[in-house]
Each structure stands twice: as C-alpha cells, then as structure tokens.
Design a protein around this motif. Structure first.
Motif, PDB file in Angstrom:
ATOM      1  N   LEU A 183      25.922  23.910 -14.211  1.00 34.74           N
ATOM      2  CA  LEU A 183      24.713  23.979 -13.386  1.00 34.74           C
ATOM      3  C   LEU A 183      23.897  25.180 -13.802  1.00 34.74           C
ATOM      4  CD1 LEU A 183      26.206  23.159  -9.903  1.00 34.74           C
ATOM      5  CD2 LEU A 183      25.057  21.620 -11.476  1.00 34.74           C
ATOM      6  N   ALA A 184      22.620  24.989 -13.856  1.00 31.72           N
ATOM      7  CA  ALA A 184      21.753  26.091 -14.248  1.00 31.72           C
ATOM      8  C   ALA A 184      20.909  26.523 -13.080  1.00 31.72           C
ATOM      9  CB  ALA A 184      20.855  25.671 -15.401  1.00 31.72           C
ATOM     10  N   ARG A 223      18.076  17.300  -6.290  1.00 25.33           N
ATOM     11  CA  ARG A 223      18.543  17.772  -7.590  1.00 25.33           C
ATOM     12  C   ARG A 223      20.068  17.826  -7.589  1.00 25.33           C
ATOM     13  NH1 ARG A 223      13.636  20.185  -6.990  1.00 25.33           N
ATOM     14  NH2 ARG A 223      12.330  20.236  -8.848  1.00 25.33           N
ATOM     15  N   VAL A 224      20.676  17.257  -8.632  1.00 23.92           N
ATOM     16  CA  VAL A 224      22.132  17.226  -8.748  1.00 23.92           C
ATOM     17  C   VAL A 224      22.606  18.263  -9.758  1.00 23.92           C
ATOM     18  CG1 VAL A 224      24.112  15.797  -9.397  1.00 23.92           C
ATOM     19  CG2 VAL A 224      22.220  14.790  -8.108  1.00 23.92           C
ATOM     20  N   ALA A 225      21.930  18.344 -10.912  1.00 23.59           N
ATOM     21  CA  ALA A 225      22.324  19.285 -11.969  1.00 23.59           C
ATOM     22  C   ALA A 225      21.165  19.466 -12.932  1.00 23.59           C
ATOM     23  CB  ALA A 225      23.544  18.771 -12.718  1.00 23.59           C
ATOM     24  N   SER A 226      21.177  20.593 -13.652  1.00 23.02           N
ATOM     25  CA  SER A 226      20.187  20.864 -14.691  1.00 23.02           C
ATOM     26  C   SER A 226      20.893  21.405 -15.922  1.00 23.02           C
ATOM     27  CB  SER A 226      19.150  21.887 -14.219  1.00 23.02           C
ATOM     28  OG  SER A 226      18.347  21.359 -13.203  1.00 23.02           O
ATOM     29  N   ILE A 227      20.405  20.989 -17.082  1.00 23.56           N
ATOM     30  CA  ILE A 227      20.945  21.443 -18.369  1.00 23.56           C
ATOM     31  C   ILE A 227      19.768  21.843 -19.240  1.00 23.56           C
ATOM     32  CG2 ILE A 227      22.228  20.777 -20.437  1.00 23.56           C
ATOM     33  CD1 ILE A 227      23.743  18.759 -18.722  1.00 23.56           C
ATOM     34  N   ARG A 228      19.914  22.932 -19.978  1.00 23.93           N
ATOM     35  CA  ARG A 228      18.850  23.366 -20.877  1.00 23.93           C
ATOM     36  C   ARG A 228      18.570  22.255 -21.896  1.00 23.93           C
ATOM     37  NH1 ARG A 228      16.449  27.842 -21.191  1.00 23.93           N
ATOM     38  NH2 ARG A 228      18.031  28.944 -20.006  1.00 23.93           N
ATOM     39  N   THR A 229      17.329  21.801 -21.957  1.00 26.91           N
ATOM     40  CA  THR A 229      16.943  20.672 -22.804  1.00 26.91           C
ATOM     41  C   THR A 229      17.261  20.914 -24.275  1.00 26.91           C
ATOM     42  OG1 THR A 229      15.204  20.087 -21.233  1.00 26.91           O
ATOM     43  CG2 THR A 229      15.009  19.175 -23.460  1.00 26.91           C
ATOM     44  N   GLY A 261      10.084  21.639 -17.390  1.00 34.15           N
ATOM     45  CA  GLY A 261       9.960  22.847 -18.207  1.00 34.15           C
ATOM     46  C   GLY A 261      11.013  22.834 -19.296  1.00 34.15           C
ATOM     47  N   GLN A 262      11.847  23.866 -19.370  1.00 35.87           N
ATOM     48  CA  GLN A 262      12.874  23.970 -20.406  1.00 35.87           C
ATOM     49  C   GLN A 262      14.192  23.318 -19.995  1.00 35.87           C
ATOM     50  OE1 GLN A 262      13.283  28.070 -21.444  1.00 35.87           O
ATOM     51  NE2 GLN A 262      11.199  28.233 -22.208  1.00 35.87           N
ATOM     52  N   MET A 263      14.238  22.720 -18.816  1.00 38.34           N
ATOM     53  CA  MET A 263      15.464  22.127 -18.303  1.00 38.34           C
ATOM     54  C   MET A 263      15.312  20.612 -18.161  1.00 38.34           C
ATOM     55  SD  MET A 263      17.192  24.886 -17.998  1.00 38.34           S
ATOM     56  CE  MET A 263      18.622  24.591 -17.000  1.00 38.34           C
ATOM     57  N   THR A 264      16.421  19.892 -18.366  1.00 40.01           N
ATOM     58  CA  THR A 264      16.502  18.486 -18.026  1.00 40.01           C
ATOM     59  C   THR A 264      17.271  18.425 -16.711  1.00 40.01           C
ATOM     60  OG1 THR A 264      16.463  17.774 -20.326  1.00 40.01           O
ATOM     61  CG2 THR A 264      17.364  16.217 -18.726  1.00 40.01           C
ATOM     62  N   THR A 265      16.642  17.866 -15.686  1.00 42.84           N
ATOM     63  CA  THR A 265      17.225  17.863 -14.342  1.00 42.84           C
ATOM     64  C   THR A 265      17.596  16.443 -13.946  1.00 42.84           C
ATOM     65  OG1 THR A 265      15.894  19.784 -13.755  1.00 42.84           O
ATOM     66  CG2 THR A 265      16.851  18.531 -11.931  1.00 42.84           C
ATOM     67  N   PHE A 266      18.774  16.297 -13.337  1.00 40.62           N
ATOM     68  CA  PHE A 266      19.298  15.015 -12.878  1.00 40.62           C
ATOM     69  C   PHE A 266      19.132  14.947 -11.367  1.00 40.62           C
ATOM     70  CE2 PHE A 266      21.102  15.945 -16.893  1.00 40.62           C
ATOM     71  CZ  PHE A 266      21.208  14.712 -17.536  1.00 40.62           C
ATOM     72  N   PHE A 267      18.713  13.773 -10.861  1.00 42.63           N
ATOM     73  CA  PHE A 267      18.377  13.599  -9.455  1.00 42.63           C
ATOM     74  C   PHE A 267      19.134  12.437  -8.829  1.00 42.63           C
ATOM     75  CE2 PHE A 267      14.680  15.534 -11.386  1.00 42.63           C
ATOM     76  CZ  PHE A 267      14.269  16.469 -10.456  1.00 42.63           C
ATOM     77  N   ALA A 268      19.460  12.582  -7.552  1.00 42.47           N
ATOM     78  CA  ALA A 268      19.885  11.470  -6.714  1.00 42.47           C
ATOM     79  C   ALA A 268      18.641  11.062  -5.933  1.00 42.47           C
ATOM     80  CB  ALA A 268      20.995  11.895  -5.764  1.00 42.47           C
ATOM     81  N   THR A 269      18.250   9.808  -6.046  1.00 44.19           N
ATOM     82  CA  THR A 269      17.042   9.346  -5.363  1.00 44.19           C
ATOM     83  C   THR A 269      17.399   8.850  -3.967  1.00 44.19           C
ATOM     84  OG1 THR A 269      17.268   7.146  -6.343  1.00 44.19           O
ATOM     85  CG2 THR A 269      15.883   8.728  -7.523  1.00 44.19           C
ATOM     86  N   ALA A 270      16.397   8.823  -3.113  1.00 44.50           N
ATOM     87  CA  ALA A 270      16.594   8.350  -1.748  1.00 44.50           C
ATOM     88  C   ALA A 270      16.961   6.865  -1.775  1.00 44.50           C
ATOM     89  CB  ALA A 270      15.327   8.573  -0.926  1.00 44.50           C
ATOM     90  N   SER A 271      17.669   6.419  -0.776  1.00 44.99           N
ATOM     91  CA  SER A 271      18.125   5.038  -0.696  1.00 44.99           C
ATOM     92  C   SER A 271      16.962   4.062  -0.879  1.00 44.99           C
ATOM     93  CB  SER A 271      18.777   4.802   0.667  1.00 44.99           C
ATOM     94  OG  SER A 271      19.219   3.479   0.774  1.00 44.99           O
ATOM     95  N   GLY A 272      17.142   3.142  -1.804  1.00 42.26           N
ATOM     96  CA  GLY A 272      16.122   2.131  -2.051  1.00 42.26           C
ATOM     97  C   GLY A 272      14.974   2.577  -2.931  1.00 42.26           C
ATOM     98  N   ARG A 273      14.942   3.838  -3.347  1.00 43.87           N
ATOM     99  CA  ARG A 273      13.855   4.345  -4.190  1.00 43.87           C
ATOM    100  C   ARG A 273      14.263   4.252  -5.651  1.00 43.87           C
ATOM    101  NH1 ARG A 273       9.124   5.107  -1.980  1.00 43.87           N
ATOM    102  NH2 ARG A 273       8.697   6.776  -3.432  1.00 43.87           N
TER     103      ARG A 273
END
Length: 84
Positions: free
Chosen positions: A83-84, A47-53, A26-38
């Motif tokens: 963090l949003a 979800r680690v953090a989100s910033i307004r795009t 949507g209106q946010m850019t979200t940063f992710f930690a992926t599962a091991s090996g993914r």
C-alpha cells in the motif's frame, strides 16, 4: 468481486483482492471497490490499494472461480500487498 494480479518490474506478483476497477492517479495506479451495482469509479468508490505506476509491468483481472467440486475462491493465491 474480482481480483487483480499485478506483475511488478522486479518480477514479484501482487494480488489485489476486493477491487472492481483501477485507474491511474498521477504517479500511482489505484485499485477501487465500486459501490453495489456501479460499473464506474466515482465518488461512491473506495480505494483498496495503490502501486507506483512506474513499477507496474502488467495488470490482469482474475475472476473468482465458480463453486465446483475441487475448490472455491479466486486464483492465484495472494503473494503480498504494498500500500502506498
């Protein structure tokens, strides 16, 4: 894990540590930690953090340095986190 250096419209730089990937939600850019090996963002990602795009000018991936004689760790140093 890598980190992301995010340059915002007001000139500040944010470091997002512990994220493997990011995507627009949507209106946010979200940063992710992926599962091991993914390599993809899926239902196992955290979800680690989100910033307004609209505030983002640039996103750069920062790889952790290899252990060496001078230092260990990722660069640059964390400036802050919104963090949003």
């Amino acid at each position: 894990m890598a980190a992301y250096r995010v340059t915002l419209r007001d000139g500040t730089v944010e470091m997002i540590d512990g994220a493997d990937a990011y995507q627009q939600e949507g209106q946010m850019t979200t940063f992710f930690a992926t599962a091991s090996g993914r390599q993809v963002v899926d239902c196992w990602s955290t979800r680690v953090a989100s910033i307004r795009t609209s505030e983002v000018l640039a996103i750069r991936r920062v790889e952790p340095r290899r252990e060496g004689p001078a230092t260990i760790g990722a660069e640059p140093v964390r400036v802050g986190l919104h963090l949003a």
